[in-house]
Scaffold this motif. Structure first.
Motif, PDB file in Angstrom:
ATOM      1  N   THR A  92       0.747  -1.324   0.014  1.00 22.04           N
ATOM      2  CA  THR A  92       0.121   0.039   0.064  1.00 22.04           C
ATOM      3  C   THR A  92       0.784   1.324  -0.190  1.00 22.04           C
ATOM      4  O   THR A  92       0.532   2.511   0.436  1.00 22.04           O
ATOM      5  N   LEU A  93       2.161   1.187  -0.032  1.00 21.87           N
ATOM      6  CA  LEU A  93       2.993   2.380  -0.375  1.00 21.87           C
ATOM      7  C   LEU A  93       3.508   2.460  -1.794  1.00 21.87           C
ATOM      8  O   LEU A  93       3.868   1.228  -2.278  1.00 21.87           O
ATOM      9  N   THR A  94       3.904   3.623  -2.238  1.00 23.23           N
ATOM     10  CA  THR A  94       4.416   3.563  -3.597  1.00 23.23           C
ATOM     11  C   THR A  94       5.863   3.390  -3.415  1.00 23.23           C
ATOM     12  O   THR A  94       6.633   3.150  -2.433  1.00 23.23           O
ATOM     13  N   VAL A  95       6.519   2.801  -4.629  1.00 23.98           N
ATOM     14  CA  VAL A  95       8.101   2.642  -4.473  1.00 23.98           C
ATOM     15  C   VAL A  95       8.905   3.770  -3.842  1.00 23.98           C
ATOM     16  O   VAL A  95       9.739   3.291  -2.933  1.00 23.98           O
ATOM     17  N   GLU A  96       8.609   4.821  -4.014  1.00 23.88           N
ATOM     18  CA  GLU A  96       9.195   6.056  -3.533  1.00 23.88           C
ATOM     19  C   GLU A  96       8.892   6.135  -1.970  1.00 23.88           C
ATOM     20  O   GLU A  96       9.629   6.236  -1.228  1.00 23.88           O
ATOM     21  N   GLU A  97       7.680   5.597  -1.513  1.00 28.22           N
ATOM     22  CA  GLU A  97       7.294   5.780  -0.062  1.00 28.22           C
ATOM     23  C   GLU A  97       8.027   4.502   0.595  1.00 28.22           C
ATOM     24  O   GLU A  97       8.368   4.658   1.860  1.00 28.22           O
ATOM     25  N   ASN A  98       7.945   3.291  -0.116  1.00 29.12           N
ATOM     26  CA  ASN A  98       8.976   2.180   0.562  1.00 29.12           C
ATOM     27  C   ASN A  98      10.328   2.821   1.049  1.00 29.12           C
ATOM     28  O   ASN A  98      10.797   2.298   1.809  1.00 29.12           O
ATOM     29  N   ASP A 122      15.714  16.124   2.436  1.00 28.91           N
ATOM     30  CA  ASP A 122      14.586  15.962   1.463  1.00 28.91           C
ATOM     31  C   ASP A 122      14.702  14.296   0.990  1.00 28.91           C
ATOM     32  O   ASP A 122      15.134  13.855   0.167  1.00 28.91           O
ATOM     33  N   GLY A 123      13.521  13.703   1.531  1.00 29.81           N
ATOM     34  CA  GLY A 123      13.389  12.384   1.200  1.00 29.81           C
ATOM     35  C   GLY A 123      13.005  12.049   0.069  1.00 29.81           C
ATOM     36  O   GLY A 123      13.422  11.085  -0.093  1.00 29.81           O
ATOM     37  N   HIS A 124      12.353  12.926  -0.730  1.00 28.30           N
ATOM     38  CA  HIS A 124      12.119  12.497  -2.050  1.00 28.30           C
ATOM     39  C   HIS A 124      13.205  12.651  -2.936  1.00 28.30           C
ATOM     40  O   HIS A 124      13.374  11.802  -3.776  1.00 28.30           O
ATOM     41  N   VAL A 133      19.684   2.325  -9.368  1.00 26.89           N
ATOM     42  CA  VAL A 133      19.131   1.158  -9.971  1.00 26.89           C
ATOM     43  C   VAL A 133      18.219   1.151 -11.359  1.00 26.89           C
ATOM     44  O   VAL A 133      17.556   0.296 -11.742  1.00 26.89           O
ATOM     45  N   GLY A 134      18.242   2.375 -11.839  1.00 32.17           N
ATOM     46  CA  GLY A 134      17.712   2.641 -13.068  1.00 32.17           C
ATOM     47  C   GLY A 134      16.173   2.391 -12.982  1.00 32.17           C
ATOM     48  O   GLY A 134      15.374   2.264 -14.164  1.00 32.17           O
ATOM     49  N   LEU A 135      15.391   2.792 -11.792  1.00 28.31           N
ATOM     50  CA  LEU A 135      14.158   2.770 -11.741  1.00 28.31           C
ATOM     51  C   LEU A 135      13.385   4.179 -11.460  1.00 28.31           C
ATOM     52  O   LEU A 135      12.347   4.063 -10.776  1.00 28.31           O
ATOM     53  N   ALA A 136      14.208   5.060 -11.493  1.00 29.42           N
ATOM     54  CA  ALA A 136      13.539   6.501 -11.298  1.00 29.42           C
ATOM     55  C   ALA A 136      12.249   6.720 -11.613  1.00 29.42           C
ATOM     56  O   ALA A 136      11.504   7.537 -11.029  1.00 29.42           O
ATOM     57  N   ASP A 137      11.836   6.268 -12.845  1.00 26.93           N
ATOM     58  CA  ASP A 137      10.680   6.528 -13.379  1.00 26.93           C
ATOM     59  C   ASP A 137       9.441   5.654 -12.687  1.00 26.93           C
ATOM     60  O   ASP A 137       8.319   5.943 -13.126  1.00 26.93           O
ATOM     61  N   ARG A 138       9.930   4.691 -11.819  1.00 30.74           N
ATOM     62  CA  ARG A 138       8.749   3.940 -11.275  1.00 30.74           C
ATOM     63  C   ARG A 138       8.552   4.297  -9.943  1.00 30.74           C
ATOM     64  O   ARG A 138       7.924   3.762  -9.067  1.00 30.74           O
ATOM     65  N   ALA A 139       8.861   5.648  -9.690  1.00 24.95           N
ATOM     66  CA  ALA A 139       8.927   6.156  -8.334  1.00 24.95           C
ATOM     67  C   ALA A 139       7.255   6.412  -7.404  1.00 24.95           C
ATOM     68  O   ALA A 139       7.019   5.937  -6.683  1.00 24.95           O
TER      69      ALA A 139
END
Lengths: 850, 227
Positions: B102-108, B121-123, B133-139
């Motif tokens: 129930t958390l997004t990738v960024e929130e995890n 800045d947590g974000h 790991v090349g997954l910035a677009d999946r945040a």
């Protein structure tokens, strides 16, 4: 330290499970709505009574009161002249119906407008000053609050009819009352003010006063005034505090209020089970997330706080929704509550629900409290789970099955505690209901064990009937015990409440019916229509009584006079009976024999008391009671105790002869007429009507009609419990639907495997439905003994402590079968959506990993 | 890789009671893992690898023996103290279910930062981790939208997010196909070594041996180091 991310995770979980969340909210909302509805309705009635009493009493601190026929109006002169009491106002009052405005009852208040100004300010309120000259000069002139007049479409100059003692009279509206504020307007909306002479004329109290209002200062000056007053009062009159009288009258409905409130808590209890079930489901579903969070370093306290806050949110929304529903429900219930109060206790008019912040806060606390309480165990369970031990479903279920003996032991302990509390709680209603809830909780904790045993017993039968799938159904109930037992318990509690209350009401009705058949032995009963249906107070015209007695076809006439007299214990209902022959002495005695009682009754001036009276006041054969008579206080020996279900306040009965010895009142409220041999009841009624041509409003009823009318009042009184039972059943249905949906969705993978092995959708449907049917059967079977225990407690303990009545418990097989079918049906219906969903889901989707 | 060891276990024993039977999973285990080392724990399924990791992390308590991490004896701490210690000092990568659904990738990724009250800045920090790991677009995606390999890569950077000295990986590639597993392993090895972290990885895959500094095997409850 911010935990925003964790809160967000919780919130999203709730939003991703809209059905579960929605049903939980609904469960709490319905439970809160029922509690709020009853509480607000009761509080509104109490408030309306208090306001009305206060407004009518005005600034009076004390009142001089007399016996059933009031005070001679000479007392007022003696007070003012001999006792030199200046702040005093005579009052003549009573209740009258407005026959052209159904449901309208007025408190007719006859005053001396000049003396009354310093007591009740609304005569000289802001705005229009009523025409006091017209009020005093014109007979039958009256004043109404402007709002009431508006509702009745009346204006000054109009006339309207009232009915007093079965006779229609006319009131001329000569002005309007404009109380200073909204509250007073509501409080006075049923007030009809007339001049004192008009009131004496209308109420048949010529030369008499109902009371004299006084303002007595505090301290030595007041004490001295009271002493002077008492010196000039005739025997049978006394001066009492005004507020005390109102309080005592208001207390009459206390037991009724408490019982209603307790029944409403039942609905909340069922709603609480729902929350428990939902929280348990959500903890189990999120076990991996919780385990992961714990592994990452989220502490137990943080998890606990999160889960409790989550439950709190659901509880808050449910409570808010419940409050709104409760206010709507209160409007409907208010009508039923007011009707019962009017039927049984006193005249009360309540037009709207009074919503106070105290009532709202109480309900909010209950709703939130129940939610948090129900969530404690699952939240603690979640924190106890070792992180990343990954409690598999089977581990959880194994743990639950291992805890069954412990739960059963706790349940037994609660049962014993509840039983013990019933024994020691004596007369306390609050403790009695606490004991009852302990018993129900105890039975709920026994449910898992009982479910296991029942399914073990049913498994072979299910196997014989439905083969392997049948066995699977029975076993799966036990395999998913953590879910099924909670759903079963919730449904069981609700159905048992239906059984228990149903048996109680049925037993009560049977008892009342038998009592009516035994007590009402005359052929025809005549009375004037009272404003409180269960009481006949308005006296019949003496000439009318003579005319009725000499009508053709009349064999004998017994008279009945019902009044309220003062005693050491407050207002006491007194019934004076002129019984023509010992053959007609048909009291069903609890103590004393008919022969001994009759002798003491007729010859010795003794009284008999009703069972509720004996219970409330500790009266018994051989004791005596003190009543204030027109000759001063007198003691009356108690010769017997009789069963009486007409009044829970209790009644003292004496012979007419004894009554006339000590009281000056010669009124007759009702007559019981026996037909001459060969005379039919219909013919007798016709003859009686012909003998009373000027009294069309008179109630002339045959024996059967009176019994039916009495039972109608009874049925109306218990209509409200039927509403509550229905609502509790709806809450339980929502609960079981919630539980079954969660359970079946968890089994998606298992069902997917079965479908992959060749089970057809209809077989899946059958499997799921048979499981839900077994849950319903389990709940229904368990609800029967629990419901019977509940009925016994309600009937033999709580009813006794509330009202003092002895009821014969009757357990009808029909009701029990109905309860069983209701449980099965509710479960089957609740199982339809999840079973349809499971049957429709393609195996591929069910087998796919998360 | 010098100085006092980061991880020390002494006489570690763990037994479970199942009904009337006592099952000893770990028997009197002694071991040390130096700072910056990548130690691999081999053993067949059910040999006690996960149990060993749970004891090291303080998730579970041993029946006997001691666990000392960075000078702190975990076995003497209360449950709350162990939890807080774990929060700060240990990063986890599991075989399955690494991310909260129930958390997004960024929130995890931000969760361990929040738990440790890491300032800044947590974000931005989360995005930086995802870049690795090349997954910035999946945040903004939720875990159920990601493949197994993507989830494991995010789990790796999440384990490093709060800069713990010790990383514990329990069969991190156990649920992945061979190629994806290799990719995840490479990421895990690279990032932990670049950051100078100490890692203990439990696995039944022999592929991992090639990147390990030390290899332990659990067999019949005993820990044996291979050369």
């Amino acid at each position: 330290m911010s935990r925003a991310i964790l809160w967000r995770s919780s919130l999203r979980y709730l939003l991703r499970h809209p059905w579960q969340t929605g049903l939980s909210i609904l469960g709490i909302a319905l439970g809160v709505a029922v509690v709020a509805g009853i509480d607000l309705a009761n509080a509104s009635a109490r408030r309306a009574f208090a306001l009305s009493a206060e407004s009518v009493t005005g600034r009076a601190t004390h009142q001089v009161i007399g016996g059933p026929s009031g005070l001679p109006d000479g007392v007022y002169r003696r007070l003012r002249v001999d006792a030199r009491v200046r702040p005093s106002a005579p009052v003549v009052d009573g209740y009258v119906a407005a026959p052209n405005f159904p449901g309208r009852t007025f408190h007719l208040l006859g005053i001396d407008p000049l003396a009354d100004r310093s007591f009740r300010g609304y005569l000289g309120g802001a705005g229009t000053e009523p025409d006091l000259a017209a009020l005093m000069a014109r007979p039958g002139a009256g004043l109404l609050v402007s709002q009431t007049a508006q509702q009745m479409r009346l204006a000054p100059g109009d006339t309207f009819a009232i009915r007093v003692g079965g006779v229609r009279r006319t009131i001329s509206l000569v002005g309007l009352l404009e109380p200073a504020d909204e509250m007073s307007r509501h409080a006075l909306e049923s007030l009809l003010v007339t001049d004192i002479a008009s009131a004496q004329e209308l109420l048949g109290l010529r030369g008499r006063l109902s009371r004299i209002d006084l303002v007595v200062p505090d301290g030595p000056e007041g004490a001295s005034m009271l002493a002077r007053i008492r010196r000039v009062l005739p025997p049978g009159a006394d001066v009492v505090r005004a507020s005390e009288r109102s309080r005592v009258v208001g207390e009459m409905t206390r037991a009724f209020d408490v019982n209603l409130a307790a029944l409403s808590l039942l609905a909340l209890m069922v709603g609480t089970f729902m929350i428990y079930n939902t929280m348990t489901s959500s903890v189990v579903e999120r076990r991996e997330s919780i385990g992961l969070a714990r592994a990452l370093g989220v502490t137990r306290r943080e998890i606990f706080t999160l889960l409790i806050a989550e439950a709190g949110l659901v509880g808050l929304i449910g409570t808010a929704l419940g409050l709104t529903l409760g206010i709507v429900l209160a409007r409907g219930l208010l009508r039923l509550v007011t009707q019962t109060i009017n039927d049984l206790y006193f005249v009360l008019s309540v037009r709207e629900v009074a919503i106070t912040s105290a009532a709202l806060l109480k309900v909010v606390a209950l709703g939130l409290g129940a939610t948090v309480l129900a969530s404690l165990a699952p939240a603690l369970e979640a924190t106890a789970a070792p992180p990343r031990a990954v409690l598999s479903r089977s581990t959880i279920e194994a743990r639950v099955r291992r805890s069954v003996p412990r739960l059963a032991a706790t349940g037994l302990l609660l049962l014993l505690s509840g039983a013990g509390l019933l024994l020691v709680s004596r007369t306390s209603l609050a403790l009695s209901y606490t004991a009852l809830f302990a018993l129900m909780l105890g039975f709920a904790l026994l449910t898992p064990g009982a479910t296991v045993l029942l399914m073990l017993a049913l498994e072979p039968l299910m196997g014989r009937l439905f083969g392997v799938l049948g066995r699977m159904s029975a076993r799966s109930v036990v395999q998913s015990l953590s879910r099924t037992s909670v759903a079963t318990a919730a449904l069981m509690i609700s159905i048992s409440a239906t059984v228990g209350v149903g048996i109680m009401v049925g037993s009560f009705r049977q008892t009342v019916q038998r009592w009516l058949e035994a007590s009402l032995t005359a052929d025809v009963y005549v009375s004037s229509p009272g404003v409180v249906p269960s009481r006949t107070d308005s006296p019949l015209d003496p000439a009318l009584v003579r005319a009725l007695a000499s009508a053709p076809g009349v064999a004998s006439v017994s008279t009945h006079r019902g009044v309220t007299v003062e005693s050491a214990t407050g207002p006491t209902r007194l019934v004076a009976l002129g019984i023509a022959s010992p053959r007609y002495f048909t009291f069903h005695l609890k103590a004393g024999t008919p022969e001994s009682v009759w002798t003491a009754w007729e010859g010795g001036g003794a009284v008999i008391v009703s069972e509720p009276y004996a219970y409330r006041h500790g009266a018994h054969v051989g004791s005596s009671i003190r009543l204030r008579t027109d000759r001063g206080e007198r003691e009356f020996a108690v010769a017997g105790v009789f069963y009486d279900y007409a009044s829970d306040q209790g009644v003292v009965a004496m012979s007419r002869r004894t009554y006339e010895r000590f009281w000056d009142d010669r009124g007759v409220s009702a007559v019981a007429i026996r037909a001459a041999p060969g005379e039919s009841v219909e013919a007798l009624i016709a003859a009686l009507r012909r003998a009373a041509p000027g009294s069309p409003e008179l109630l002339i009823r045959g024996n059967r009609a009176l019994r039916e009318a009495s039972l109608e009042i009874f049925d109306r009184t218990f209509a409200i419990t039927a509403v509550l039972r229905l609502l509790a059943t709806i809450v339980a249905f929502a609960g079981i639907l919630n539980a079954l949906m969660a359970l079946q969705l968890e089994r998606a993978h298992e069902v997917g495997v079965l479908r992959a092995h060749g089970l057809t959708p209809s077989q899946v449907w059958g499997l799921v439905t048979s499981q839900t049917g077994l849950i319903g059967l389990c709940a229904g079977v368990l609800a029967i003994p629990v419901g019977i225990v509940l009925a016994l407690v309600l009937t033999l303990v709580i009813n006794r402590r509330s009202f003092g009545w002895t009821l014969e418990v009757e357990i009808g097989a029909g009701l029990l079968i109905e309860a069983l079918l209701l449980a099965v049906l509710a479960a089957l219906l609740a199982g339809l959506p999840p079973s349809a969903k499971m049957a429709r889901t393609p195996p591929t989707r069910a087998l796919r990993d998360e | 890789m010098s100085g006092a060891p980061l991880v020390e276990v002494r006489g570690l024993t763990k037994a479970y009671t199942e009904g009337d039977v006592e099952r000893v999973v770990l028997r009197d285990v002694d071991a040390t893992i130096g700072r910056g080392e990548l130690a691999v724990l081999l053993g067949r399924s059910g040999s006690g690898k996960s149990t060993f990791l749970n004891l090291i992390s303080g998730i579970d308590l041993p029946t006997a023996g001691e666990v000392v991490i960075d000078g702190t004896c975990l076995t003497r701490l209360s449950e709350r103290e162990r939890t807080l210690f774990r929060r700060r000092h240990i990063g986890f990568v599991f075989q399955l279910f690494n991310l909260i659904p129930t958390l997004t990738v960024e929130e995890n990724l931000r969760l361990p930062l929040e738990l440790n009250a890491v300032p800044g800045d947590g974000h931005r920090a989360a995005l930086a981790l995802l870049e690795m790991v090349g997954l910035a677009d999946r945040a903004k995606s939720f875990p159920d939208r990601l493949s197994g390999g993507e989830q494991q890569r995010i789990a790796v950077v999440r384990a490093l997010a709060h800069d713990p000295p010790l990383i514990l990986a329990d069969e991190p590639t156990g649920n992945l196909d061979l190629e994806t597993g290799r990719q995840v392993l490479a990421v895990l090895d690279r990032l932990t070594r670049e950051a100078g972290k100490t890692m203990l990885m439990a696995t039944h895959s022999r592929e991992v041996i090639g990147i390990a500094d030390r290899i332990f095997t659990i067999d019949h409850g005993r820990l044996v180091e291979s050369s």
